[in-house]
Scaffold this active site. Sequence first.
Site, mmCIF file in Angstrom:
data_model
loop_
_atom_site.group_PDB
_atom_site.id
_atom_site.type_symbol
_atom_site.label_atom_id
_atom_site.label_comp_id
_atom_site.label_asym_id
_atom_site.label_seq_id
_atom_site.Cartn_x
_atom_site.Cartn_y
_atom_site.Cartn_z
ATOM 1 N N GLY A 1 0.872 -1.417 -0.471
ATOM 2 C CA GLY A 1 -0.537 0.092 0.260
ATOM 3 C C GLY A 1 0.711 1.344 -0.224
ATOM 4 O O GLY A 1 1.881 1.275 -0.315
ATOM 5 N N GLY B 1 5.187 4.321 5.411
ATOM 6 C CA GLY B 1 5.735 4.777 6.663
ATOM 7 C C GLY B 1 5.087 4.653 7.414
ATOM 8 O O GLY B 1 4.889 4.842 9.279
ATOM 9 N N GLY C 1 2.632 2.590 8.551
ATOM 10 C CA GLY C 1 2.507 1.699 9.211
ATOM 11 C C GLY C 1 4.289 1.566 10.111
ATOM 12 O O GLY C 1 4.077 0.096 10.467
ATOM 13 N N GLU D 1 10.294 -2.086 3.882
ATOM 14 C CA GLU D 1 9.534 -1.939 2.503
ATOM 15 C C GLU D 1 10.614 -1.399 1.066
ATOM 16 O O GLU D 1 10.641 -2.319 0.151
ATOM 17 C CB GLU D 1 8.611 -0.911 2.464
ATOM 18 C CG GLU D 1 7.603 -0.868 3.560
ATOM 19 C CD GLU D 1 6.129 -0.745 4.221
ATOM 20 O OE1 GLU D 1 6.576 0.778 3.702
ATOM 21 O OE2 GLU D 1 5.236 -1.252 4.971
HETATM 22 C C1 5RP Z 1 3.325 1.429 6.164
HETATM 23 C C2 5RP Z 1 3.209 1.492 4.441
HETATM 24 C C3 5RP Z 1 1.993 1.193 4.390
HETATM 25 O O1 5RP Z 1 1.293 0.828 3.327
HETATM 26 C C4 5RP Z 1 1.193 2.581 4.612
HETATM 27 O O2 5RP Z 1 1.034 3.146 5.894
HETATM 28 C C5 5RP Z 1 -0.347 2.531 3.495
HETATM 29 O O3 5RP Z 1 -0.950 1.347 5.056
HETATM 30 P P1 5RP Z 1 -3.218 0.906 4.829
HETATM 31 O O4 5RP Z 1 -3.051 0.568 3.287
HETATM 32 O O5 5RP Z 1 -2.837 0.647 6.071
HETATM 33 O O6 5RP Z 1 -3.755 2.576 4.185
HETATM 34 O O7 5RP Z 1 3.422 2.342 4.211
HETATM 35 O O8 5RP Z 1 5.159 1.652 6.966
#
Ligand code: 5RP
Length: 228
Positions: free
Chosen positions: A83, A96, A98, A104
Amino acid sequence: MSQDTLKLSAARAAIQYVPEGKVIGVGTGSTANFFIDELAGIKGRIAGAVASSEATAERLSSHGIKVFGLDEIDAPLPVYIDGADEITHSGAMIKGGGGALTREKIIASVAEKFICIADGSKLVERLGSFPLPVEVIPMAWRPLSSRLAALYGGSPALRIREGKPFITDNGNYILDIAGLTVEDPRRMEAEINQLAGVVTVGLFACQGASICLLGTGQGVQTLHFRTC
Ligand code: 5RP
């Protein structure tokens, strides 16, 4: 349609990009989780996956999908599916949210294709409304906050969860820079990566997405980007 429904539709559409018999790269976050759950349905067709976080590794394993370390496979990976927090019309991203940005970026760097899966709200004209995550060595967080604010403006803040600094899977801290204007994502990515104490900046512009599958109310749109 809810944001989750749109994320799920993008995640489902990514299954067509999963090659038979190979190890693929899998990202982190709620959209990546939808993808992992879909992948479980075709798990017999892949050799396994490299995970961009401990959370993703756990979810893959819980579905019986074999998880490989990056040192166990022959690079390159055919595809990395993940994502984004924001993506532009040229495929540059902020990632980032998450906290998994470093792993990543490492996995993305050894993948032939980066397939970004996102709901339509993630598509932006210019990056920066979403606070830019920067993974930093813990001792450097305070001097780096001042340096980043002096260089780019905005307000860097230490990411706090449950009253304590958020710790990444690599044992580091994250600074989230709110209120940035990202005029030139590639230049900013290269510059921030050079600062002492920075592990990884969450700009994915020097090497952005190859394709974005965007879940919208009108169906899944496929955006193709020129990679360099
Ligand atoms: C995690 C990321 C995710 O891809 C980004 O935060 C998107 O998250 P979501 O799919 O929950 O909207 O970079 O480090």
